[in-house]
Design a protein around this motif. Structure first.
Motif, PDB file in Angstrom:
ATOM      1  N   THR A 448      45.564 108.648  -1.504  1.00  0.00           N
ATOM      2  CA  THR A 448      44.309 108.415  -0.794  1.00  0.00           C
ATOM      3  C   THR A 448      44.434 108.456   0.727  1.00  0.00           C
ATOM      4  N   ASP A 449      45.625 108.805   1.236  1.00  0.00           N
ATOM      5  CA  ASP A 449      45.803 108.797   2.696  1.00  0.00           C
ATOM      6  C   ASP A 449      45.568 110.162   3.340  1.00  0.00           C
ATOM      7  N   GLY A 450      45.103 111.112   2.536  1.00  0.00           N
ATOM      8  CA  GLY A 450      44.796 112.434   3.085  1.00  0.00           C
ATOM      9  C   GLY A 450      45.957 113.402   3.118  1.00  0.00           C
ATOM     10  N   THR A 451      47.147 112.979   2.630  1.00  0.00           N
ATOM     11  CA  THR A 451      48.301 113.877   2.592  1.00  0.00           C
ATOM     12  C   THR A 451      48.011 115.034   1.636  1.00  0.00           C
ATOM     13  N   PRO A 452      48.178 116.282   2.091  1.00  0.00           N
ATOM     14  CA  PRO A 452      47.898 117.416   1.207  1.00  0.00           C
ATOM     15  C   PRO A 452      48.935 117.549   0.107  1.00  0.00           C
ATOM     16  N   CYS A 453      48.520 118.054  -1.040  1.00  0.00           N
ATOM     17  CA  CYS A 453      49.437 118.244  -2.159  1.00  0.00           C
ATOM     18  C   CYS A 453      50.361 119.429  -1.866  1.00  0.00           C
ATOM     19  N   PRO A 454      51.672 119.243  -2.018  1.00  0.00           N
ATOM     20  CA  PRO A 454      52.614 120.320  -1.697  1.00  0.00           C
ATOM     21  C   PRO A 454      52.740 121.388  -2.793  1.00  0.00           C
ATOM     22  N   ILE A 455      52.071 121.180  -3.932  1.00  0.00           N
ATOM     23  CA  ILE A 455      52.160 122.120  -5.054  1.00  0.00           C
ATOM     24  C   ILE A 455      50.775 122.696  -5.326  1.00  0.00           C
ATOM     25  N   VAL A 456      50.732 123.985  -5.631  1.00  0.00           N
ATOM     26  CA  VAL A 456      49.463 124.652  -5.961  1.00  0.00           C
ATOM     27  C   VAL A 456      49.648 125.423  -7.261  1.00  0.00           C
ATOM     28  N   PHE A 457      48.687 125.266  -8.177  1.00  0.00           N
ATOM     29  CA  PHE A 457      48.662 126.081  -9.394  1.00  0.00           C
ATOM     30  C   PHE A 457      47.482 127.043  -9.310  1.00  0.00           C
ATOM     31  N   THR A 458      47.697 128.281  -9.725  1.00  0.00           N
ATOM     32  CA  THR A 458      46.620 129.269  -9.713  1.00  0.00           C
ATOM     33  C   THR A 458      45.663 129.001 -10.867  1.00  0.00           C
ATOM     34  N   VAL A 459      44.480 129.565 -10.776  1.00  0.00           N
ATOM     35  CA  VAL A 459      43.497 129.438 -11.850  1.00  0.00           C
ATOM     36  C   VAL A 459      44.068 129.999 -13.145  1.00  0.00           C
ATOM     37  N   GLU A 460      44.785 131.108 -13.050  1.00  0.00           N
ATOM     38  CA  GLU A 460      45.378 131.724 -14.241  1.00  0.00           C
ATOM     39  C   GLU A 460      46.402 130.792 -14.893  1.00  0.00           C
ATOM     40  N   GLU A 461      47.227 130.129 -14.074  1.00  0.00           N
ATOM     41  CA  GLU A 461      48.223 129.204 -14.614  1.00  0.00           C
ATOM     42  C   GLU A 461      47.548 128.010 -15.292  1.00  0.00           C
ATOM     43  N   ILE A 462      46.499 127.527 -14.672  1.00  0.00           N
ATOM     44  CA  ILE A 462      45.776 126.376 -15.238  1.00  0.00           C
ATOM     45  C   ILE A 462      45.124 126.760 -16.566  1.00  0.00           C
ATOM     46  N   ASN A 463      44.489 127.924 -16.604  1.00  0.00           N
ATOM     47  CA  ASN A 463      43.812 128.358 -17.830  1.00  0.00           C
ATOM     48  C   ASN A 463      44.803 128.610 -18.963  1.00  0.00           C
ATOM     49  N   ALA A 464      45.947 129.197 -18.632  1.00  0.00           N
ATOM     50  CA  ALA A 464      46.965 129.469 -19.661  1.00  0.00           C
ATOM     51  C   ALA A 464      47.518 128.161 -20.231  1.00  0.00           C
ATOM     52  N   ALA A 465      47.769 127.194 -19.344  1.00  0.00           N
ATOM     53  CA  ALA A 465      48.280 125.896 -19.796  1.00  0.00           C
ATOM     54  C   ALA A 465      47.254 125.184 -20.669  1.00  0.00           C
ATOM     55  N   GLU A 466      45.992 125.243 -20.265  1.00  0.00           N
ATOM     56  CA  GLU A 466      44.925 124.601 -21.042  1.00  0.00           C
ATOM     57  C   GLU A 466      44.814 125.217 -22.427  1.00  0.00           C
ATOM     58  N   LYS A 467      44.900 126.537 -22.496  1.00  0.00           N
ATOM     59  CA  LYS A 467      44.795 127.234 -23.776  1.00  0.00           C
ATOM     60  C   LYS A 467      45.933 126.821 -24.710  1.00  0.00           C
ATOM     61  N   LEU A 468      47.153 126.803 -24.185  1.00  0.00           N
ATOM     62  CA  LEU A 468      48.302 126.426 -25.006  1.00  0.00           C
ATOM     63  C   LEU A 468      48.231 124.958 -25.404  1.00  0.00           C
ATOM     64  N   TYR A 469      47.855 124.110 -24.470  1.00  0.00           N
ATOM     65  CA  TYR A 469      47.796 122.671 -24.733  1.00  0.00           C
ATOM     66  C   TYR A 469      46.802 122.370 -25.859  1.00  0.00           C
ATOM     67  N   GLN A 470      45.623 122.992 -25.802  1.00  0.00           N
ATOM     68  CA  GLN A 470      44.615 122.763 -26.830  1.00  0.00           C
ATOM     69  C   GLN A 470      45.063 123.328 -28.177  1.00  0.00           C
TER      70      GLN A 470
END
Length: 549
Positions: A448-470
């Motif tokens: 909550t202190d405004g520090t930016p997240c040092p890791i980024v996932f692409t939309v494609e990576e997120i969608n692929a993970a969601e598909k496999l997880y489900q």
């Protein structure tokens, strides 16, 4: 004595897959006359005064024997299976933990003697301890009335309050300083308690390496990695991930997921350790952000490592149900409060909508008009809701420390991602990856202190993970159905009396499943062979089993 005796072998159950291997892991031959001599010395009597020695029970990691003397005095001899890890550390730590907590007034059996090595007359490791009369809570758990549930949850919350109120200067596991020095050459971090122990004339407790199983499993025990004592919460959060990273870098090779019912969703292909190595690296960069802003939640405390209804001993001698002892302190660890907070599995009912809302549960309207079978089902639903509700209420009333951890925002998520990062790699990384995506997407809710997240996932990576997880959630649902149909538990365990029936039923289900595949015109011979080779109730090749260590 005949090595085939039930005193040395596992007889409580069988395993539908790799039965011979699982039974061998639980076989322990020892010297009974030698053990009798050890008991006699510990109890200041003669070995000839032992009038009865019989197997009392068999747990997941130990065999329990009831010893009776001619004075009618009884005690317990507990002998671990070969599969217990890290054996010497686990036994030494458990004894010290029991003694330390008993000195704090907690209802824990007295230890008379122990050996964390097999270098003794009995030719086995052992713990001799007090036999506690009464019943395991598991024997009456499903029949409790509401007033008994309220009383038991109240008592349990008070026991846990005493337990979790004990402060520690560091994290790890509890040992006698002399035992730890013998094991490691170090005396650990001294605990400010100089009381004489119960188990022996030893004095001086300390905090040493964490005995949690994932830190030591298989070849991980060969690694020279940091397992504590932990100086702070951050060092706890990264220890398990660093251990697994070291393991994969030294021993990691491509492998199929250990759970065979999940392999279909990986096209039955071996998975590279590099994916999990990458995700562990991501976790280690993000782990410091998981430490709560509230310092009190990072304070070191202790809790039972696996509290179940089978290791709570109760009595009705006084007319009301009373908790008289809490058993089985193997693998207990001193950790930050936020990583220990949570409902015991046998109590939590968090998937239930009524329990989620913390509404005081009641039977449904029109209950009396329901068929008897439906009434039984509603009574069981009510019992689960009552247990969940009253545990929460009692914890809020008597154990404010724990309740604070229970309600702290996103704390279940902190525990979940820590668990996935510390776990043994079994050919998959999806649980850790999915948790990492949750952390990155919800970064601002954690940090909550405004520090930016040092890791980024692409939309494609997120969608692929969601598909496999489900998809894998669907696989888990199918596996639960198979469990229910056949009637097996963890590691395909079934009661010994049910083994032949369950084995035959499992094979019949396999035959029916394969017939359905054979009738599928789109299924190739190669595909059919792969499905057949990965049936979850068949034996797994022993070499393949060893790979997961």
């Amino acid at each position: 004595m005949d090595p085939r005796s039930e005193l040395f072998n596992y007889t409580a159950g069988r395993f539908l897959a790799n039965d011979a291997h699982r039974l061998l892991e639980r076989r322990r031959v020892f010297n009974i006359p030698g053990l009798f001599n050890i008991i006699a010395e510990a109890m200041n009597c003669e070995a000839g005064q032992i009038t009865d020695f019989r197997k009392l029970g068999e747990g997941g990691l130990n065999r329990i024997f009831l010893v009776t003397l001619d004075t009618k005095f009884q005690l317990v001899a507990r002998i671990p299976y070969p599969l217990l890890i890290p054996k010497a550390y686990a036994i030494a730590s458990e004894v010290a933990t029991m003694d330390f907590l008993r000195l704090k007034g907690l209802p824990i059996p007295k230890v008379y003697s122990y050996s964390s090595t097999s270098n003794n007359e009995a030719a086995t490791e052992y713990i001799l301890m007090e036999y506690v009369e009464g019943n395991d809570l598991s024997q009456i758990w499903s029949d409790l009335k509401e007033d008994e549930i309220i009383s038991l949850m109240d008592q349990l919350a008070k026991v846990e309050s005493t337990l979790m109120s004990i402060s520690f200067p560091a994290g790890g596991s509890i040992y006698y300083a002399s035992d730890l020095k013998e094991l490691t050459g170090s005396e650990g971090v001294t605990l400010d308690d100089h009381s004489e122990s119960i188990a022996s004339e030893k004095k001086g407790f300390c905090i040493g390496p964490d005995v949690s199983t994932p830190l030591w499993y298989g070849r991980r025990g060969q690694l020279d990695v940091f397992r504590g004592p932990y100086a702070d919460a951050k060092s706890v959060l990264v220890a398990g991930a660093n251990k697994e990273l070291a393991y994969l870098e030294r021993f990691g090779t491509p492998r199929a997921p250990y759970e065979r019912f999940r392999r279909e969703y990986y096209n039955y292909e071996q998975q590279p350790p590099s994916d999990h190595i990458r995700n562990l690296g991501y976790y280690l960069r993000l782990a410091p952000s998981l430490v709560p802003d509230d310092d009190t939640l990072s304070a070191f405390c202790i809790r039972h490592a696996d509290l179940t209804d089978s290791n709570i001993r109760v009595s009705r001698d006084s007319g009301s149900l009373q908790i008289i002892s809490v058993l089985d302190w193997q693998h207990a660890a001193v950790l930050p409060l936020f990583l220990l907070a949570g409902m015991p599995d046998f109590i939590q009912n968090e998937e239930d909508e009524v329990s989620q809302k913390m509404i005081k549960p009641t039977l449904p309207d029109g209950f009396d008009k329901l068929p008897e079978e439906d009434q039984d089902r509603e009574r069981e639903v009510l019992r689960r809701r009552l247990v969940h509700y009253h545990y929460t209420v009692s914890t809020a009333t008597h154990n404010g420390i724990h309740h604070k951890g229970l309600v702290y925002p996103l704390n279940p998520f902190r525990r979940r991602i820590f668990t996935h990062a510390s776990a043994m790699w079994e050919g998959e990384t999806i649980k850790l990856l999915y948790a990492l995506i949750d952390l990155v997407v919800g970064w601002k809710r954690i940090v909550t202190d405004g520090t930016p997240c040092p890791i980024v996932f692409t939309v494609e990576e997120i969608n692929a993970a969601e598909k496999l997880y489900q998809a894998l959630k669907s696989a888990e649902s199918g596996e639960r159905s198979l469990r229910n149909y056949v009637g097996y538990g963890d590691e395909t365990w079934v009661p010994a009396t049910h083994y032949e029936t369950a084995k035959a039923f499992g094979q019949e289900l396999k035959r029916m499943t394969l017939k359905a595949y054979a009738d599928d015109k789109e299924m190739s011979e190669e595909g059919y062979a792969v499905v057949e080779a990965n049936w979850p109730l068949d034996d797994m090749d022993e070499k393949e089993l060893e790979e997961y260590k």
